[in-house]
Write a protein that holds these residues in place. Structure first.
Motif, PDB file in Angstrom:
ATOM      1  N   CYS A  81     -32.781 -12.506  27.767  1.00  0.00           N
ATOM      2  CA  CYS A  81     -33.858 -11.733  26.878  1.00  0.00           C
ATOM      3  C   CYS A  81     -33.683 -10.691  26.497  1.00  0.00           C
ATOM      4  CB  CYS A  81     -35.424 -12.968  26.480  1.00  0.00           C
ATOM      5  SG  CYS A  81     -34.745 -14.459  26.801  1.00  0.00           S
ATOM      6  N   GLU A  82     -33.899  -9.354  27.968  1.00  0.00           N
ATOM      7  CA  GLU A  82     -34.132  -9.097  27.740  1.00  0.00           C
ATOM      8  C   GLU A  82     -32.784  -7.468  27.506  1.00  0.00           C
ATOM      9  OE1 GLU A  82     -34.817  -7.272  32.201  1.00  0.00           O
ATOM     10  OE2 GLU A  82     -36.931  -8.507  32.212  1.00  0.00           O
ATOM     11  N   ALA A  83     -31.495  -7.790  27.476  1.00  0.00           N
ATOM     12  CA  ALA A  83     -30.508  -7.654  26.858  1.00  0.00           C
ATOM     13  C   ALA A  83     -31.064  -7.628  25.676  1.00  0.00           C
ATOM     14  CB  ALA A  83     -29.396  -8.029  27.776  1.00  0.00           C
ATOM     15  N   GLY A  84     -30.801  -8.797  24.975  1.00  0.00           N
ATOM     16  CA  GLY A  84     -31.247  -9.072  23.775  1.00  0.00           C
ATOM     17  C   GLY A  84     -31.917  -8.372  22.811  1.00  0.00           C
ATOM     18  N   LEU A  85     -33.581  -7.697  23.554  1.00  0.00           N
ATOM     19  CA  LEU A  85     -33.830  -7.059  22.933  1.00  0.00           C
ATOM     20  C   LEU A  85     -34.083  -5.737  22.778  1.00  0.00           C
ATOM     21  CD1 LEU A  85     -37.704  -8.930  24.125  1.00  0.00           C
ATOM     22  CD2 LEU A  85     -36.609  -8.412  21.892  1.00  0.00           C
ATOM     23  N   ARG A  86     -33.042  -4.929  24.019  1.00  0.00           N
ATOM     24  CA  ARG A  86     -32.516  -4.052  24.407  1.00  0.00           C
ATOM     25  C   ARG A  86     -31.153  -3.626  22.875  1.00  0.00           C
ATOM     26  NH1 ARG A  86     -32.234  -4.671  29.491  1.00  0.00           N
ATOM     27  NH2 ARG A  86     -29.825  -4.853  29.622  1.00  0.00           N
ATOM     28  N   VAL A  87     -30.441  -4.576  22.643  1.00  0.00           N
ATOM     29  CA  VAL A  87     -29.859  -5.018  21.074  1.00  0.00           C
ATOM     30  C   VAL A  87     -30.828  -4.645  20.512  1.00  0.00           C
ATOM     31  CG1 VAL A  87     -28.800  -6.353  20.618  1.00  0.00           C
ATOM     32  CG2 VAL A  87     -28.045  -6.020  22.221  1.00  0.00           C
ATOM     33  N   ASP A  88     -31.999  -5.259  19.776  1.00  0.00           N
ATOM     34  CA  ASP A  88     -32.762  -5.533  18.441  1.00  0.00           C
ATOM     35  C   ASP A  88     -33.703  -6.076  19.495  1.00  0.00           C
ATOM     36  OD1 ASP A  88     -33.900  -5.950  15.979  1.00  0.00           O
ATOM     37  OD2 ASP A  88     -32.917  -7.613  15.726  1.00  0.00           O
ATOM     38  N   PRO A  89     -35.237  -4.908  19.658  1.00  0.00           N
ATOM     39  CA  PRO A  89     -36.499  -5.023  20.033  1.00  0.00           C
ATOM     40  C   PRO A  89     -36.633  -6.066  18.648  1.00  0.00           C
ATOM     41  CG  PRO A  89     -35.527  -2.759  20.168  1.00  0.00           C
ATOM     42  CD  PRO A  89     -34.853  -3.075  19.581  1.00  0.00           C
ATOM     43  N   GLN A  90     -36.119  -6.573  17.704  1.00  0.00           N
ATOM     44  CA  GLN A  90     -37.216  -6.680  16.006  1.00  0.00           C
ATOM     45  C   GLN A  90     -36.759  -8.585  16.410  1.00  0.00           C
ATOM     46  OE1 GLN A  90     -40.541  -6.066  14.984  1.00  0.00           O
ATOM     47  NE2 GLN A  90     -40.098  -4.052  16.229  1.00  0.00           N
ATOM     48  N   SER A  91     -36.167  -9.014  17.243  1.00  0.00           N
ATOM     49  CA  SER A  91     -35.694  -9.736  17.601  1.00  0.00           C
ATOM     50  C   SER A  91     -36.916 -11.183  17.179  1.00  0.00           C
ATOM     51  CB  SER A  91     -34.423  -9.760  18.016  1.00  0.00           C
ATOM     52  OG  SER A  91     -33.550 -11.645  18.020  1.00  0.00           O
ATOM     53  N   HIS A  92     -36.911 -11.793  16.414  1.00  0.00           N
ATOM     54  CA  HIS A  92     -36.809 -12.789  16.713  1.00  0.00           C
ATOM     55  C   HIS A  92     -36.711 -14.182  17.235  1.00  0.00           C
ATOM     56  CE1 HIS A  92     -35.123 -14.565  13.054  1.00  0.00           C
ATOM     57  NE2 HIS A  92     -35.505 -15.545  13.506  1.00  0.00           N
ATOM     58  N   GLU A  93     -35.552 -14.462  16.925  1.00  0.00           N
ATOM     59  CA  GLU A  93     -34.201 -15.807  17.926  1.00  0.00           C
ATOM     60  C   GLU A  93     -34.640 -14.922  19.102  1.00  0.00           C
ATOM     61  OE1 GLU A  93     -31.107 -16.576  15.723  1.00  0.00           O
ATOM     62  OE2 GLU A  93     -31.416 -14.561  15.356  1.00  0.00           O
ATOM     63  N   VAL A  94     -34.492 -13.864  19.494  1.00  0.00           N
ATOM     64  CA  VAL A  94     -35.139 -13.096  21.048  1.00  0.00           C
ATOM     65  C   VAL A  94     -36.295 -13.378  21.493  1.00  0.00           C
ATOM     66  CG1 VAL A  94     -34.491 -10.947  22.879  1.00  0.00           C
ATOM     67  CG2 VAL A  94     -32.934 -11.323  21.271  1.00  0.00           C
ATOM     68  N   LEU A  95     -36.858 -13.369  21.001  1.00  0.00           N
ATOM     69  CA  LEU A  95     -38.441 -13.584  21.365  1.00  0.00           C
ATOM     70  C   LEU A  95     -38.884 -14.986  21.535  1.00  0.00           C
ATOM     71  CD1 LEU A  95     -40.209 -10.916  18.909  1.00  0.00           C
ATOM     72  CD2 LEU A  95     -39.884 -10.354  21.463  1.00  0.00           C
ATOM     73  N   ALA A  96     -38.929 -15.750  20.961  1.00  0.00           N
ATOM     74  CA  ALA A  96     -38.634 -17.185  20.888  1.00  0.00           C
ATOM     75  C   ALA A  96     -38.098 -17.895  21.304  1.00  0.00           C
ATOM     76  CB  ALA A  96     -38.163 -17.631  19.442  1.00  0.00           C
ATOM     77  N   ALA A  97     -37.261 -17.783  22.449  1.00  0.00           N
ATOM     78  CA  ALA A  97     -36.096 -17.514  23.311  1.00  0.00           C
ATOM     79  C   ALA A  97     -36.814 -17.536  24.362  1.00  0.00           C
ATOM     80  CB  ALA A  97     -34.856 -16.579  23.893  1.00  0.00           C
ATOM     81  N   GLN A  98     -37.141 -15.557  24.286  1.00  0.00           N
ATOM     82  CA  GLN A  98     -38.373 -15.583  25.916  1.00  0.00           C
ATOM     83  C   GLN A  98     -40.067 -16.030  26.132  1.00  0.00           C
ATOM     84  OE1 GLN A  98     -39.901 -11.576  25.652  1.00  0.00           O
ATOM     85  NE2 GLN A  98     -39.191 -11.095  27.011  1.00  0.00           N
ATOM     86  N   GLY A  99     -40.305 -17.125  24.943  1.00  0.00           N
ATOM     87  CA  GLY A  99     -41.140 -17.928  25.221  1.00  0.00           C
ATOM     88  C   GLY A  99     -40.446 -19.185  25.311  1.00  0.00           C
ATOM     89  N   THR A 100     -39.462 -19.655  25.688  1.00  0.00           N
ATOM     90  CA  THR A 100     -39.450 -20.912  26.167  1.00  0.00           C
ATOM     91  C   THR A 100     -39.021 -20.286  27.751  1.00  0.00           C
ATOM     92  OG1 THR A 100     -38.417 -21.814  23.832  1.00  0.00           O
ATOM     93  CG2 THR A 100     -37.624 -22.654  25.836  1.00  0.00           C
ATOM     94  N   ALA A 101     -38.325 -19.222  28.190  1.00  0.00           N
ATOM     95  CA  ALA A 101     -38.172 -19.094  29.089  1.00  0.00           C
ATOM     96  C   ALA A 101     -38.989 -19.020  30.253  1.00  0.00           C
ATOM     97  CB  ALA A 101     -37.448 -17.983  29.549  1.00  0.00           C
ATOM     98  N   PHE A 102     -40.031 -17.950  29.832  1.00  0.00           N
ATOM     99  CA  PHE A 102     -41.545 -18.405  29.911  1.00  0.00           C
ATOM    100  C   PHE A 102     -41.755 -18.870  30.325  1.00  0.00           C
ATOM    101  CE2 PHE A 102     -41.351 -13.320  28.897  1.00  0.00           C
ATOM    102  CZ  PHE A 102     -41.285 -12.484  30.733  1.00  0.00           C
ATOM    103  N   SER A 103     -42.769 -20.184  28.934  1.00  0.00           N
ATOM    104  CA  SER A 103     -43.257 -21.498  29.569  1.00  0.00           C
ATOM    105  C   SER A 103     -42.032 -22.625  30.613  1.00  0.00           C
ATOM    106  CB  SER A 103     -43.221 -22.563  27.988  1.00  0.00           C
ATOM    107  OG  SER A 103     -43.009 -23.813  28.635  1.00  0.00           O
ATOM    108  N   ALA A 104     -40.951 -22.145  30.613  1.00  0.00           N
ATOM    109  CA  ALA A 104     -40.208 -22.849  31.555  1.00  0.00           C
ATOM    110  C   ALA A 104     -40.964 -22.191  32.955  1.00  0.00           C
ATOM    111  CB  ALA A 104     -39.062 -23.298  31.291  1.00  0.00           C
ATOM    112  N   ALA A 105     -41.267 -21.174  33.384  1.00  0.00           N
ATOM    113  CA  ALA A 105     -41.578 -21.107  34.367  1.00  0.00           C
ATOM    114  C   ALA A 105     -42.422 -20.874  34.988  1.00  0.00           C
ATOM    115  CB  ALA A 105     -40.821 -18.944  34.123  1.00  0.00           C
ATOM    116  N   GLY A 106     -44.059 -21.134  33.512  1.00  0.00           N
ATOM    117  CA  GLY A 106     -45.007 -21.547  33.687  1.00  0.00           C
ATOM    118  C   GLY A 106     -45.968 -20.770  33.152  1.00  0.00           C
TER     119      GLY A 106
END
Length: 417
Positions: free
Chosen positions: A204-229
């Motif tokens: 996710c961090e790498a994806g946001l460096r490529v495109d800081p506005q990517s809604h897909e990467v931000l949603a994936a980041q939300g999923t990863a944070f959710s999985a981490a509690g």
């Protein structure tokens, strides 16, 4: 910047180049070139300044207002514009760098009132694929399909495919999102536990460096944070994704899953139902919405979601008759709609399917009253790597198992892990 409303949606000329903000296309002597959304916003801001200097801070505030970024993203956008305009930093004829200040356009931007002839299709296609690996994009689509099908084999294949896309096309942000989603799902459902979540967040961090506005990467980041509690950061990421793309079905689907894990059942149902509304082929979101409706006692709402889910499942199975998740969802629908015998008969072959996706079978068997068999399948999938304790804690399908000693042992094992 008094004139900054004149150019964002209107075509304009810069010397011999035609700029179309709506399609993000710059057409010059070498043909059309499509630029990134951020680069086009930088260009329209410079055009609106009518030859005046626009400071770097002003451009960063205007174009990247919702995220914290370094000046390198602006430098990259300027370099992208110069390539599209056949311009250079050393001998600029379009964009001038003003030392220790910012940038300004050397050419006056002239709005276009007449309709210009569109480039021919072949030229547009050449411009569209310039610098883009179509075979990598095809692999990306295949990986997305594998992820949607679910199951350990498919999810691992999706993760591998997205990784290959990133190696071939490192500037393609959606591939980072796909990799992060896959790794987060492997951690939650298809273990054994490892460094999958850490790798998902790195993607996710790498994806946001490529495109800081990517809604897909931000949603994936939300999923990863959710999985981490980490619910707080998960929902902040989902909120940012929805601000950028409020009509994205997969984002609502992933957000609904995260809300369910947090026990926010009403909101989870609303998100899943909206995901299904945005994607007419989506049946799984409706089944998950029905779970949430049942948890809050809304039996009528749950029934309505199940009826719609079954209709979509039947349509899907016409094309994909062996889709395991669809078959499991179909069996769950039949149970809830009062057709237990038909559901049990249809589930005979499903019980031979050895995959952590068998959690759907646990739900089906529990709702059907087949408690010992449901617990046996649950023990098998936990042994195989399934580890999503919050879902097990909140899922109403599992309620018939909660008084059993073997179930409590499984639950304690997941909580300890």
């Amino acid at each position: 910047m008094e004139r900054d409303r004149e150019f964002p949606g209107r075509r304009f000329r810069l010397g011999d180049a035609l700029v179309d903000p709506a399609t993000r296309t710059i057409t010059g002597k070498s043909g059309p070139r499509r630029v990134s959304p951020k680069a086009m916003r930088v260009l329209t801001a410079l055009a609106a300044a009518a030859g005046n200097v626009v400071t770097r801070d002003d451009l960063l505030d205007r174009v990247w207002s919702e995220v914290t970024v370094g000046e390198e993203v602006l430098t990259q956008a300027i370099a992208e514009l110069r390539r599209a305009l056949c311009d250079t930093a050393r001998a600029p004829r379009c964009i001038e760098t003003v030392h220790k200040s910012g940038y300004r356009l050397l050419l006056a931007a002239q709005t276009c009132d007449a309709v210009e002839p569109a480039p021919d299709l072949a030229t547009l296609l050449r411009a569209e694929v310039q610098g883009f690996d179509l075979s990598a994009y095809a692999l990306h689509l295949q990986s997305c399909r594998a992820f949607d099908c679910g199951g350990s084999i498919n999810i691992y294949a999706a993760a591998q495919g997205f990784g290959e896309v990133i190696r071939a096309q490192p500037g393609f942000a959606p591939a980072y999102a796909g990799l992060a989603r896959s790794l987060a799902f492997i951690d939650m459902y298809y273990g054994p536990r490892g460094d999958h979540l850490a790798r998902a967040l790195e993607a996710c961090e790498a994806g946001l460096r490529v495109d800081p506005q990517s809604h897909e990467v931000l949603a994936a980041q939300g999923t990863a944070f959710s999985a981490a509690g980490d619910g707080q950061r998960a929902f902040a990421s989902f909120a940012a994704a929805l601000r950028r793309r409020p009509d994205c079905g997969p984002t609502h689907y992933l957000l609904g899953r995260a809300l369910f894990a947090e026990g926010e059942f009403h909101s989870a149902a609303v998100m899943q139902e909206h995901a299904a509304q945005l994607n007419p082929d989506d049946f799984h979101s409706l089944l998950l919405a029905a779970k949430s409706r049942r948890r809050i006692g809304d039996e009528r709402g749950a029934y309505a979601d199940l009826v719609r889910a079954e209709q979509r499942i039947d349509q899907h199975l016409l094309a994909y008759p062996d889709d395991f998740r669809a078959l499991c969802d179909k069996a769950c629908c039949l149970i809830e709609l009062g057709q237990k015998d038909v559901a049990l008969e249809s589930a005979t072959s499903l019980l031979q399917h050895h995959d952590p996706m068998g959690y759907y079978l646990v739900c089906f068997l529990a709702r059907a009253g087949e408690v010992p068999q449901a617990i046996e399948v649950l023990e098998e999938i936990v042994e195989a790597g399934w580890s999503h304790a919050p879902v097990l804690r909140n899922d109403p399908d599992i309620d018939p198992l909660r008084g059993e000693l073997r179930f409590r042992r499984v639950e304690q094992r997941l909580q300890a892990g």
